[in-house]
Scaffold this motif. Sequence first.
Motif, PDB file in Angstrom:
ATOM      1  N   ASP A 160       0.734  -1.325   0.041  1.00 54.74           N
ATOM      2  CA  ASP A 160      -0.057   0.050  -0.516  1.00 54.74           C
ATOM      3  C   ASP A 160       1.062   1.289  -0.049  1.00 54.74           C
ATOM      4  N   PRO A 163       0.828  -2.774 -10.282  1.00 50.97           N
ATOM      5  CA  PRO A 163      -0.489  -3.366  -9.931  1.00 50.97           C
ATOM      6  C   PRO A 163      -0.922  -4.392 -10.733  1.00 50.97           C
ATOM      7  N   ASP A 173      -5.247  -1.832  -6.830  1.00 51.96           N
ATOM      8  CA  ASP A 173      -5.237  -0.739  -5.633  1.00 51.96           C
ATOM      9  C   ASP A 173      -3.680  -1.497  -4.679  1.00 51.96           C
TER      10      ASP A 173
END
Length: 276
Positions: free
Chosen positions: A128, A158, A169
Motif C-alpha cells: 500500500d 498493479p 490498488d
Amino acid sequence: MSLGDDQEGSGGYGGTGQTRTHLPGGPDVYGGARRSGRSSSRSLVTVVGVVVLLIAAIAFANRGGDDSSSSADTAGSQPDVTATAPSGTKPVRSTPGVVPAGYAHDAQGAQSAAANYAVALGAAGMFDKTQRDAILQAVVAPSRLAEFQSRLDRAYTPALNKSVGLNDDGSTPAGYTFVSRTNPIGTKVTASSQNNVTVEVWCSGLLGMAGENSTNPVTNSWFTTTMQLEWTDGDWKIVTQSQKDGPAPVPADEKASSADEMATAVQEYGGFTYAR
C-alpha cells in the motif's frame, strides 16, 4: 524428512543384582559377610568427605564471580562476541503498530535495527503506497529516502499486486487474508566502524493469499537481506539494501495447513520486536 525420524534411545543401568565391593585390606563382602568396624569407619569418613566437598563446590559456584582470577579462568567459556545471545541491555523502544526505534550506538544495536527493519520491509503494508511511505520514512536515512521511494514505487505495480492475488490498488479481495511476513533467523556483522555498519539478516518469509479457492496459496521462502546502516539523527538508518536467496533448509514433510487454518494463524499470532 521429518525431524522425528531419528530418535535418541533411552539408556539405563542394566541388571538388578548387588554390586561386588572389595574394601582395601578387607574380605570380599559380596553375600552376607560382615564388615569389620574399621571398614565401617572408613566408609563413614568417605561419605562425610564427599558431602563436605559437595557443599564447598556449591558455595564456590554461588559466590557471584567477584574474584578477578575466577573471571580470567572462565573467560574462555564465554560466548563469542558475535554469537546471538542475550546481553541484558534493553535494545529498543517499541510501540505497537510502529517500527521500533532507539537502538544502541554499537554493532549490537545495528543488528537489532537490521532485524526489525527486515520485518518492516517484508510486511503486507509495503503493498500500500501510504503505508509503504510511512515505513520507509521510519527506516531509511533521510539522504536516501527519495531514492528508496522512487525505486519501490516502480517495483510495487498493479501487475505485482495481481501476481500475489491482490487487487490492482493493493487492497485485499473480500473473503481473503493477504499474508506477507518476514521472520529473521539470525544476524551477522560483515563490516563495522563507529557510524557505519553492514549487517546480513538471514530470514524466512511467508507470502500469499489465504482463503477459499485461492490461486495464490501462502508459500515459504528463505533469503538473506544485506543492509548498510548509518548512524543518523541518533539512530541507525538504512543507506543501502539488497537481497539474495538462501540459505534454505531441506523442506520438511508436514502436511500443508488449510486456507482457513493459515488465515486464522496469521490473524491470531502477532509478530515480534527482534533484538540482538
